[in-house]
Design an enzyme around this catalytic site. Structure first.
Site, PDB file in Angstrom:
ATOM      1  CD  GLU A 179      13.619 -16.894 -12.002  1.00 31.51           C
ATOM      2  OE1 GLU A 179      12.597 -16.811 -12.681  1.00 31.51           O
ATOM      3  OE2 GLU A 179      13.596 -17.030 -10.760  1.00 31.51           O
ATOM      4  CG  ASN A 194       0.927   1.696   3.714  1.00 36.89           C
ATOM      5  OD1 ASN A 194      -0.214   1.824   3.267  1.00 36.89           O
ATOM      6  ND2 ASN A 194       1.991   2.250   3.155  1.00 36.89           N
ATOM      7  N   GLY A 195       0.253  -1.932   6.355  1.00 35.65           N
ATOM      8  CA  GLY A 195       0.703  -2.909   7.345  1.00 35.65           C
ATOM      9  C   GLY A 195      -0.420  -3.857   7.716  1.00 35.65           C
ATOM     10  CB  CYS A 235      -0.845   0.035   1.267  1.00 33.41           C
ATOM     11  SG  CYS A 235      -1.782  -1.451   1.539  1.00 33.41           S
ATOM     12  CD1 TRP A 262      -0.720  -6.130  -0.744  1.00 33.70           C
ATOM     13  CD2 TRP A 262      -0.564  -6.053  -2.964  1.00 33.70           C
ATOM     14  NE1 TRP A 262      -0.275  -7.352  -1.181  1.00 33.70           N
ATOM     15  CE2 TRP A 262      -0.173  -7.339  -2.532  1.00 33.70           C
ATOM     16  CE3 TRP A 262      -0.547  -5.775  -4.331  1.00 33.70           C
ATOM     17  CZ2 TRP A 262       0.236  -8.329  -3.413  1.00 33.70           C
ATOM     18  CZ3 TRP A 262      -0.140  -6.765  -5.196  1.00 33.70           C
ATOM     19  CH2 TRP A 262       0.244  -8.028  -4.740  1.00 33.70           C
ATOM     20  CE  LYS A 273      14.559 -16.823  -7.898  1.00 39.12           C
ATOM     21  NZ  LYS A 273      13.418 -17.607  -7.580  1.00 39.12           N
ATOM     22  NE  ARG A 288       4.697   1.402  -2.217  1.00 35.78           N
ATOM     23  CZ  ARG A 288       5.400   1.351  -1.104  1.00 35.78           C
ATOM     24  NH1 ARG A 288       6.645   1.755  -1.091  1.00 35.78           N
ATOM     25  NH2 ARG A 288       4.856   0.919   0.000  1.00 35.78           N
ATOM     26  CG  HIS A 303      22.617 -43.032 -10.614  1.00 37.83           C
ATOM     27  ND1 HIS A 303      22.744 -44.404 -10.643  1.00 37.83           N
ATOM     28  CD2 HIS A 303      22.615 -42.683  -9.306  1.00 37.83           C
ATOM     29  CE1 HIS A 303      22.792 -44.868  -9.403  1.00 37.83           C
ATOM     30  NE2 HIS A 303      22.722 -43.826  -8.564  1.00 37.83           N
ATOM     31  CE  LYS A 339       6.513 -11.399  -9.217  1.00 39.11           C
ATOM     32  NZ  LYS A 339       7.597 -12.216  -8.657  1.00 39.11           N
ATOM     33  CD  GLU A 380      13.415 -20.639  -5.638  1.00 41.51           C
ATOM     34  OE1 GLU A 380      12.858 -21.442  -6.400  1.00 41.51           O
ATOM     35  OE2 GLU A 380      13.225 -19.404  -5.688  1.00 41.51           O
TER      36      GLU A 380
HETATM   37  O1  M6R Z   1       2.645 -16.628  -9.272  1.00 43.74           O
HETATM   38  P1  M6R Z   1       3.076 -18.037  -9.048  1.00 43.74           P
HETATM   39  O2  M6R Z   1       3.694 -18.246  -7.717  1.00 43.74           O
HETATM   40  O3  M6R Z   1       1.994 -19.037  -9.336  1.00 43.74           O
HETATM   41  O4  M6R Z   1       4.218 -18.267 -10.135  1.00 43.74           O
HETATM   42  C1  M6R Z   1       4.818 -19.509 -10.290  1.00 43.74           C
HETATM   43  C2  M6R Z   1       6.051 -19.401 -11.144  1.00 43.74           C
HETATM   44  O5  M6R Z   1       5.734 -18.857 -12.392  1.00 43.74           O
HETATM   45  C3  M6R Z   1       7.134 -18.545 -10.485  1.00 43.74           C
HETATM   46  O6  M6R Z   1       7.506 -19.045  -9.231  1.00 43.74           O
HETATM   47  C4  M6R Z   1       8.382 -18.471 -11.387  1.00 43.74           C
HETATM   48  O7  M6R Z   1       8.997 -19.723 -11.456  1.00 43.74           O
HETATM   49  C5  M6R Z   1       9.337 -17.402 -10.888  1.00 43.74           C
HETATM   50  N1  M6R Z   1       9.881 -16.695 -11.993  1.00 43.74           N
HETATM   51  C6  M6R Z   1      10.477 -17.928 -10.118  1.00 43.74           C
HETATM   52  O8  M6R Z   1      11.329 -16.923  -9.696  1.00 43.74           O
END
Ligand code: M6R
Length: 608
Positions: free
Chosen positions: A488, A101-102, A2, A75, A485, A27, A504, A603, A481
């Site tokens: 990507e 906010n919060g 927010c 938000w 990171k 934001r 293997h 996103k 993960e």
């Molecule tokens: O909005 P969601 O959490 O459903 O999104 C899932 C994936 O698209 C998301 O985690 C994606 O892998 C990210 N880019 C990872 O950083």
């Protein structure tokens, strides 16, 4: 998150507020509103939707005359995005208006008390509780009423407050949610973030936790929560407006990584009550929890990775079998959902097409679905039978960090709750785990403070072609993960393997200098992973290890070691992921990549 903007001065307040709120649009928000004192009363206009709607409703502020006002972009947290839930909120006789906010953690008991005293609520928000509570304590002295409220509420807040009986003042306070104030020759300003008022002043005062500020058109007074006046020094903001949006950080991803301690606190603390875990939104009785025979966790990308971690945690402590599936597979593979199967879908955006389809598929087969979601009012949040929100706030960088950390917390809470209700976790062990959970925010903060060291290390790998992440058990989930990171945002090929799988096939890819990141936080698997490290090192790999403090044995097999503080092994993911996030980030920065908007990615993946 927010946004808050307020103005008191010699100019019309509404246009200043609208302009300031527009600077905070990046934001993310779902509704907007303003309260302006028009000379007689406090007038509020608010609406769900974009700021444009508010601009149209008020004719760019012209219908809201007055030189004192507060505004807000919301938000959604408590209650869906709607006109009623939008801020500002009034007290009952509309003489006090509040923007917030919060998250107020104890808003429910406070709301019940206020209702029993005759207060009526028009929204589902925690903020409206504040408006009525201020009213309850207000006996003519705003400062006294506000500080009494600060003593009563738990949680995080930045507030802007105006009183019809004090039309020449704005009050603002904060705790764990940012707030700044500034002044120029035309008046004083409050804002939740620097960009909102950068046009008017570069000299700002950062309000600290539990401080109150009273603004008049030509001066500001600062107070402690005990009403003692204090002096503060302004800070000159040197950032340009782009840097200001990112709070001075180079990228949103870095800013969001730094928000993780708060994200973890906000997701955790409202669900801890009197030494227990209370997840009201779960909508399950103890009998229903006891009758779960299997759990299906369905998600995509990083959210899927949190599901993989949860499998180890839930199976480990609650002894319920868990199957984890990527949503795009689940939806088409005719999954077997037997009686007693609980389905959990996890999503930051709440809009991921495959996850939404998986949810619908499960419901079609007669199964209730619990959504773990960040965006309030999103499709998954609306369609799931029950929703457990992660309070991470808006995440702007495509690569998730803070929402991932919040999802982990939600899943740990579920696992512990299930374990306790099913009699699999003794009270003493449960309490120890709670203590470890509460320590995570400060431990994450400590790991983030090591960023320089990791940046230096990452700079050596900007030209890497392949990187491998390995681990066993939960460390494998962390590796997945860490690998995502890196790849990507830096476009470097990387893979995660269960360390035992190396022999293997994958080990044939190891060449002189290949980077292998080995995660070894699980004591019972430590020696096994250590052997795998020795094997790859013998074939020329450069081994980066992430392990627990005290595991110095690892230095025999690793070329570079990052130690994480001690925690319950089931929570190690929350700590070990931090250096890996920083590593991926700094490699991408070193390569000059567009960190916040990596190529080909979105996103929110709303198509399959
Ligand atoms: O909005 P969601 O959490 O459903 O999104 C899932 C994936 O698209 C998301 O985690 C994606 O892998 C990210 N880019 C990872 O950083």
């Amino acid at each position: 998150m927010c946004g808050i903007v307020g103005y008191i001065g010699t100019h019309a307040a509404a246009p200043v507020i609208l302009e300031g709120l527009a600077k905070l649009e990046y934001r993310g928000y779902d509704s907007a509103g303003m309260a302006v004192f028009d000379g007689e009363r406090i007038q509020i206009t608010k609406s769900a939707g974009r700021l444009k709607v508010l601009e149209e409703l008020t004719h760019d502020g012209a219908t809201m005359p007055g030189v004192v006002g507060i505004g807000h972009t919301r938000w959604a947290t408590h209650g869906a995005p709607s006109n009623e839930n939008a801020h500002p909120h009034y007290n009952m006789n509309e003489t006090i208006a509040v923007v917030h906010n919060g998250i107020i953690e104890n808003y429910l008991p406070l709301k019940e008390k206020l209702i029993s005293r005759g207060y009526q609520f028009t929204s589902e928000t925690d903020t409206e509780v504040l408006a009525h509570l201020i009213d309850y304590y207000y006996k003519g002295n705003p400062l006294e009423a506000i500080t009494k409220v600060m003593h009563r509420v738990q949680g995080s807040y930045a507030l802007g407050i105006i009183f019809a009986e004090h039309p020449d003042e704005i009050f603002a306070v904060r705790k764990d949610s940012p707030l700044i104030v500034g002044q120029n020759e035309n008046g004083c300003f409050i804002a939740s973030d620097v960009p909102a008022i950068l046009k008017y002043t570069r000299k700002v005062y950062f309000i600290e936790n539990q401080e109150v500020v009273r603004l008049r058109a030509d001066h500001m007074h600062f107070y402690t929560v005990d009403e003692e006046e204090i002096t503060k020094e302004p800070v000159t903001i040197e950032w340009d407006s782009d840097a200001a949006e990112k709070g001075g950080y180079e990228h949103f991803m870095l800013k969001e990584m730094y928000e993780q301690p708060k994200t973890v606190t906000d997701t955790l603390m409202p669900r801890l009550k009197d030494g227990d875990i209370v997840i009201e939104e779960l909508g399950m009785s103890d009998e229903e929890i006891q009758s779960i025979r299997k759990i299906y966790i369905v998600a995509c990308g990083s959210a899927y990775h949190t599901g993989v971690t949860a499998k180890y945690v839930i199976e480990g402590i609650a002894r319920i079998p868990v199957e984890v599936d990527v949503a795009s597979e689940f939806r088409y593979r005719d999954p077997i959902l037997e009686d007693g199967t609980m389905v959990i879908v996890i999503s930051q955006s709440g809009e991921t097409a495959d996850t939404l389809a998986a949810l619908r598929e499960s419901q079609k087969r007669g199964h209730k679905v619990l959504g773990i979601v960040n965006v309030v009012g999103s499709s998954i949040a609306r369609e799931a039978d029950n929703v457990m929100y992660t309070w991470a706030g808006p995440e702007i960088a495509v690569a998730t960090t803070k929402a991932y950390s919040a999802q982990l917390i939600a899943l740990y809470l579920l696992a512990m709750k299930f374990a306790k209700v099913r009699g699999k976790l003794e009270e003493e062990a449960f309490q120890h785990m709670l203590e470890d959970l509460k320590r995570l925010p400060e431990q994450i903060e400590m790991l983030l403070s090591n960023k320089k060291k990791i940046q230096k290390f990452a700079n050596r790998y900007v030209a890497a072609k392949d990187v491998f992440f390995v681990g066993r058990g939960i460390d494998y989930a962390i590796s997945m993960e860490g690998s995502l990171k890196l790849k990507e945002i830096s476009y470097i090929h990387s893979e995660a393997y269960a360390a035992g799988e190396l022999k293997h096939g994958t080990i044939s890819l190891i060449e002189e200098g290949t980077l292998v990141a080995a995660v070894a936080t699980q004591d019972k698997l430590f020696q096994k992973t250590l052997s795998n490290m020795v094997e790859v090192k013998a074939r020329g790999a450069f081994v980066l290890a992430v392990t627990n403090e005290g595991n110095t044995d690892i230095e025999k097999a690793a070329d570079y070691v990052i130690y994480i503080p001690s925690t319950n092994p089931y929570f190690a993911n929350s700590l070990a992921i931090i250096p890996l996030q920083l590593f991926g980030y700094y490699v991408a920065v070193g390569k000059g990549c567009d960190v916040d908007k990596p190529r080909n990615l979105a996103k929110s993946v709303t198509v399959e």
